[in-house]
Write a protein that holds these residues in place. Structure first.
Motif, PDB file in Angstrom:
ATOM      1  N   LEU A  51     -33.684  21.953 -21.316  1.00  7.07           N
ATOM      2  CA  LEU A  51     -32.253  21.753 -21.019  1.00  7.07           C
ATOM      3  C   LEU A  51     -31.408  21.997 -22.267  1.00  7.07           C
ATOM      4  O   LEU A  51     -30.355  22.629 -22.205  1.00  7.07           O
ATOM      5  N   GLN A  74     -28.523  24.884 -22.647  1.00 10.56           N
ATOM      6  CA  GLN A  74     -27.122  24.585 -22.933  1.00 10.56           C
ATOM      7  C   GLN A  74     -26.706  25.220 -24.263  1.00 10.56           C
ATOM      8  O   GLN A  74     -25.574  25.651 -24.424  1.00 10.56           O
ATOM      9  N   ARG A 115     -25.982  28.706 -23.540  1.00  7.74           N
ATOM     10  CA  ARG A 115     -24.751  28.753 -22.751  1.00  7.74           C
ATOM     11  C   ARG A 115     -23.536  28.590 -23.662  1.00  7.74           C
ATOM     12  O   ARG A 115     -22.511  29.240 -23.467  1.00  7.74           O
ATOM     13  N   PRO A 155     -21.534  31.103 -20.082  1.00  2.41           N
ATOM     14  CA  PRO A 155     -22.359  30.839 -18.903  1.00  2.41           C
ATOM     15  C   PRO A 155     -22.647  32.067 -18.055  1.00  2.41           C
ATOM     16  O   PRO A 155     -23.560  32.059 -17.254  1.00  2.41           O
ATOM     17  N   SER A 156     -21.861  33.144 -18.228  1.00  4.24           N
ATOM     18  CA  SER A 156     -22.031  34.257 -17.298  1.00  4.24           C
ATOM     19  C   SER A 156     -23.163  35.178 -17.742  1.00  4.24           C
ATOM     20  O   SER A 156     -23.625  35.127 -18.877  1.00  4.24           O
ATOM     21  N   ASN A 157     -23.581  36.042 -16.804  1.00  5.59           N
ATOM     22  CA  ASN A 157     -24.655  36.979 -17.093  1.00  5.59           C
ATOM     23  C   ASN A 157     -24.239  37.942 -18.189  1.00  5.59           C
ATOM     24  O   ASN A 157     -23.098  38.351 -18.255  1.00  5.59           O
ATOM     25  N   ASN A 183     -31.500  38.836 -14.070  1.00  3.87           N
ATOM     26  CA  ASN A 183     -30.276  38.454 -14.784  1.00  3.87           C
ATOM     27  C   ASN A 183     -30.596  38.007 -16.180  1.00  3.87           C
ATOM     28  O   ASN A 183     -31.552  37.266 -16.368  1.00  3.87           O
ATOM     29  N   SER A 242     -29.269  35.434 -18.087  1.00  2.00           N
ATOM     30  CA  SER A 242     -28.372  34.281 -18.058  1.00  2.00           C
ATOM     31  C   SER A 242     -29.154  33.087 -18.584  1.00  2.00           C
ATOM     32  O   SER A 242     -30.382  33.154 -18.705  1.00  2.00           O
ATOM     33  N   ASN A 250     -30.124  30.624 -17.169  1.00  2.00           N
ATOM     34  CA  ASN A 250     -31.079  30.108 -16.183  1.00  2.00           C
ATOM     35  C   ASN A 250     -32.291  31.009 -15.989  1.00  2.00           C
ATOM     36  O   ASN A 250     -33.131  30.723 -15.146  1.00  2.00           O
ATOM     37  N   TYR A 298     -38.983  31.304 -13.557  1.00  2.00           N
ATOM     38  CA  TYR A 298     -40.344  31.773 -13.776  1.00  2.00           C
ATOM     39  C   TYR A 298     -41.326  30.677 -14.152  1.00  2.00           C
ATOM     40  O   TYR A 298     -42.524  30.903 -14.151  1.00  2.00           O
TER      41      TYR A 298
END
Lengths: 530, 437
Positions: free
Chosen positions: A341, A345, A348, A353-355, A450, A452, A454, A459
């Motif tokens: 996590l 973050q 991020r 946060p975007s791709n 992506n 990103s 996430n 995976y």
């Protein structure tokens, strides 16, 4: 030979030269600055007009480079801003046109289709065989009876037999679109059936409203095409399965080291993959800014860098956190989950946060046909890449001093320590190696998924599944596990749908683990028992 | 000694991890406590899966509130934003909503993205009688007294998109591809019923669902390709959501499916999503929205300029849900001024009939069903990641919150004006309370 060339020239430029002086009068040009419908008619008009510069202008229109000024004059604007008169092809000085009134002409799908068909017709006589082949395919798709005279001329001239076949197939499609006699149509159906690909199927399937004999012939051809396609379909599923398996293998290879060999439940493994993908992004940004011409090299350069970045982070994690938690799997699980996590973050906050857009170099784009198989370059290269990574990993474990020490430490830590191996250091390096391999996987995944924060989450479960299924501590098990899961998944997907397919795979896996808790290839021996 | 050190280190670390894991939960409070302000709650995920879409909406709300304060605030008071982070965790949305309403005493909340998050907060807003502005296109089949839906209902997006493809592209065969959750499932059910009512046969419809974040599209794309070889023009209606879109479009491009062969029209792909993609292979694929950044209007130009200045980034894109928040916020301001108070009950009554300009040069009106009127725009993806608008409805369209194409929802209407004041009035039975007898 010379005579043939002269004839070709004459055929090519004869009609153009005759009409050159009245070209600007062609009404097609003025339609290009109107509505989408006008635009389409204009393109169709120009395609058959024989006016010069049409192909160049249509190319520019397709690329969004055809611009129109306030007085409806058409220009082609190059990327550097320089202008060329679209109708005459003459360069235009910068101050001759009011740049503020220029607006690009927009096209929609209907216009794009018209342009593709028109360009196909115009390029049947190109000197470049590749362009002629593409043109023949475009005309085939367009199915326009008006193209017949041009096709007949092109077939008569064509020297390359494979292009001639393509032209004859295009001619057959055009015949079926017009009002030719039945015998010609039946011959056309046979020609198209012989082509046998997915486009041929489209044409054959659309012949329901033809005369009864033709429709029956088409239906028969369709049935046999479908039977062949079914066989190829099985092979295609196997290939897709192998491809999915190679992705799973790449994602899981690092985990096979950290979890399989060291026994550390590392929930932040996916984030190592993500770091690798972001490294690729940063490398590509650098190439975009400083050396756009060498963009194709960005991926090979990103591979070692991703290994170093993810590996260094892995070593830091092992030294800073995991070494305090050896032998306490539950706490390791929670701690590394928290760490994942934090890493997400962190990324991020830095990258947003975007791709992020990771480009695909030209050598990885597109697809080719192999019989009835469609093979995309990016997937094929990822399969090969997975093989190379795996081979390298095995070589490191087997043939290097580090690999020997790693195996020694995992098999009998106390004995290894008393032989003078610095076991804590080896632990860190092993963990770094696993993380680095995950980073390399990130480079490959950036091409298909992506980029990103996430990325890794998607995976982590799959990776654990592969390692547990294959047998903890066994790289070959991981390979077979990944391939089996990939292929089973791809065979279930068309039957059960992607969602149910995934559930079914999980259920099967659980049942398997119930029967064989140590996976397909369990390690045996004293080290395991203790 | 060594083991004690180990234990200590472990414990410190565990605490650190716990704090980090909780970090998104303990959200940044930008607000300063003050009594002479009107508080506005912002309930958008700033971490987790949905942060990719929702962070922008938080930013646009902060900008709108700042601008309103520059204009002198509301009812003589300054507005104050209260930002919480529900962290893409659906139950947490409900907790955070309750906190905003009962602890922070906000006058209205702007928030949520996914339908499941809206469903999760709905009972809280109804119980505590507060106001939620929901800015995202959704599946309809809902109307609550406490929610104002500023995004599109299916008839304001999906059905016009299908009509466009049938008319302009001559599409006869349809692939309905979606992510497996409530919005795509309901939308596809409506579309399937609509297509069948137009005479499309069963064998000409292919419905396909994939899990969230699906990344291996090889099999499905080749299935679509095969479906497209039946000699009829084929199109894909995509309700694929979020992260799964990038690999989907990449696979389309790689397998050589061009928009001129099989066009894909998407309901969840906007400028923000395209920003992370190489748009070259996507040229000509479509999207249906009620707003595009490329809309030519003075209002839109002013909004984009202000947005770039506010974010200090001339490349930040704007998108449809942002416009919905702009409209929703302006409507709320007008309604509060009309009611002369921020008391939710009075504002809710004052909202109906409020009309404000939208960004595409028209007027958005709040209808009695708590949905707004919207124009429908169809755009084709261009090389620069923007949309070329190829079709726009001449006027605005009123939302059908209860779809006429679904069994059970056909007989329902929502009208929050007295005396009906009902979100699911059954016109057949003549009473409030939904389809059940």
């Amino acid at each position: 030979m010379l005579r043939a060339a002269l004839l070709l020239l004459l055929v090519l430029f004869g009609p153009l030269a005759a009409r050159a002086e009245d070209a600007p009068a062609n009404p097609g040009w003025s339609l290009l600055s109107g509505s989408y419908d006008d635009l389409r008619h204009g393109v169709e008009e120009l395609a058959t007009s024989g006016a010069p510069n049409v192909a160049t202008a249509l190319d520019a229109l397709m690329a969004g480079q055809l611009v129109v000024d306030g007085d409806s004059h058409l220009f082609i604007q190059a990327d550097d801003g320089s202008l060329v008169d679209a109708i005459t092809g003459a360069p235009v000085g910068g101050d001759a046109v009011d740049a503020d009134t220029l607006r690009p002409i927009r096209v929609n799908n209907a216009v794009r289709r018209a342009i593709e068909a028109a360009l196909g017709n115009l390029r049947l006589f190109s000197t470049d065989p590749a362009i002629r082949r593409a043109a023949a395919d475009a005309v085939f798709k367009a199915r326009d009876a008006a193209a017949l005279p041009a096709l007949d001329r092109a077939i008569a001239q064509e020297k390359d037999s494979s292009i001639r076949t393509a032209l004859q197939q295009a001619r057959a499609a055009a015949i079926l679109a017009g009002n030719a006699p039945e015998a010609d149509r039946l011959a056309a159906v046979a020609t198209i059936a012989a082509r046998g690909d997915i486009d041929a199927r489209s044409v054959l399937a659309s012949l329901g409203d033809q005369p009864a004999t033709v429709a029956t012939a088409a239906a028969t051809a369709l049935t046999s095409l479908d039977r062949i396609a079914q066989l190829w379909g099985v092979l295609q599923s196997v290939y897709y399965g192998v491809s999915l398996g190679s992705v799973l293998l790449l994602a899981a290879a690092g985990l096979a080291i950290t979890f399989g060999v060291m026994g550390v439940i590392n929930m932040a493994h996916g984030e190592m993959v993500m770091l690798g993908a972001y490294t690729t992004y940063v490398v590509q940004q650098f190439f975009r800014d400083h050396a756009p011409a060498l963009f194709g090299l960005s991926l090979p350069i990103a591979v070692p860098l991703a290994f170093i970045v993810a590996g260094a982070v892995g070593i830091a994690i092992e030294r800073g956190l995991i070494r305090f938690l050896y032998g306490r799997p539950l706490e390791t699980l929670l701690a590394t989950w928290g760490l994942s996590l934090i890493l997400q973050q962190f990324v991020r906050t830095i990258f947003g946060p975007s791709n992020r857009e990771v480009g695909t170099p030209d050598w990885m784009s597109g697809a080719f046909q192999l019989g009835g198989l469609t093979i995309t370059w990016n997937r094929l290269i990822i399969i090969l890449f997975a093989i190379v990574v795996l081979a390298a990993l095995m070589a490191v474990l087997r043939f290097t001093a580090l690999g020997l020490q790693m195996r020694a430490v995992t098999q009998n830590r106390r004995m290894a320590a008393s032989m003078g191996i610095r076991t804590p250091w080896i632990d860190a390096l092993t963990f770094g190696l696993g993380s680095g391999v995950a980073g390399i996987a990130g480079v490959a995944l950036s091409q298909i998924d992506n980029v990103s924060p996430n990325l890794g989450q998607g995976y982590i479960i799959d990776s654990f599944m592969v390692v547990v299924f294959g047998g903890v501590g066994n790289l070959w098990g991981t390979v077979l596990g990944a391939l089996t899961l990939g292929v089973v998944n791809k065979f279930l997907e068309p039957i059960a749908g992607a969602v149910l397919g995934k559930i079914a795979v999980l259920v099967l896996l659980i049942l398997f683990i119930q029967r064989r808790p140590r996976g397909m290839f369990p390690l045996r021996g004293r080290a395991v028992e203790s | 000694m060594a083991s004690l050190r180990k234990l200590l280190a472990g414990a410190t670390f565990a605490a650190g991890v716990a704090a980090a894991a909780l970090a998104p939960v303990v959200a940044p409070r930008t607000a300063l406590a003050a009594d002479d302000t009107i508080k506005v709650g912002i309930l958008h995920s700033l971490s987790g899966t949905m942060a990719i879409s929702e962070t922008t909406l938080k930013d646009v709300m902060l900008m709108l509130i700042e601008d309103q304060n520059k204009k002198g605030g509301l009812l003589g008071k300054k507005l104050e934003a209260v930002v919480v982070d529900p962290a893409s965790d659906w139950p947490l949305f409900a907790e955070k909503a309750r906190e905003l309403i009962s602890v922070d005493k906000v006058a209205a909340v702007f928030g949520c993205w996914t339908s499941v998050s809206r469903k999760s907060v709905l009972p809280v807003f109804e119980e505590l009688n507060s106001i939620l502005f929901y800015p995202v296109q959704y599946e309809g089949e809902e109307s609550s007294r406490n929610v104002f839906y500023t995004g599109a209902a299916p008839n304001q997006q999906a059905i016009p998109a299908v009509d466009y493809l049938a008319k302009e592209e001559g599409v006869k065969r349809w692939v309905l591809a979606g992510t497996d959750y409530v919005y795509p499932r309901t939308t596809n059910k409506i579309l399937e019923a609509y297509l069948k009512s137009k005479g499309v046969k069963d064998e000409d419809i292919l419905i396909n669902y994939t899990p969230f974040g699906h990344s291996d599209w090889q099999g499905i794309v080749s299935q679509i390709k095969k479906f497209g070889t039946a000699g009829k023009k084929t199109a894909v209606i995509s309700t694929i959501n979020g992260d799964a879109n990038v690999p989907f479009y990449k696979e389309l491009g790689n397998q050589g499916i061009k928009a001129t062969d099989i066009p894909v029209i998407a309901f969840s792909v906007g400028e923000e999503e395209l920003a992370g993609m190489d748009t070259k292979p996507l040229l000509g694929h479509l999207a249906a929205w009620n707003y595009f950044e490329s809309v030519k209007s003075p209002a839109n130009k002013a909004f984009i300029d202000r947005w770039h200045a506010y974010t200090k980034n001339a490349k930040r894109t704007t998108n449809d849900p942002m416009e919905a928040h702009v409209i929703g916020f302006n409507m709320w301001i007008k309604a509060v001024e009309k009611a002369g108070t921020t008391d939710p009950s009075k504002v809710i009554d004052a909202m109906i009939g409020v009309a404000v300009p939208n960004l595409s040069g028209g007027i958005a009106t709040m209808m009695p069903n708590h949905h707004i009127t919207k124009p429908v725009l169809i755009g084709e993806i261009e090389n620069n990641g923007q949309f070329n608008i190829v079709s726009q409805t001449p006027g605005t369209i009123v939302a059908q919150e209860w779809s006429p194409y679904l069994e059970g929802s056909r007989d329902l209407i929502a009208d929050w004006r007295a005396p009906m004041s009902c979100g699911n009035y059954n016109v057949k039975l003549g009473k409030c309370g939904g389809a059940s007898k």
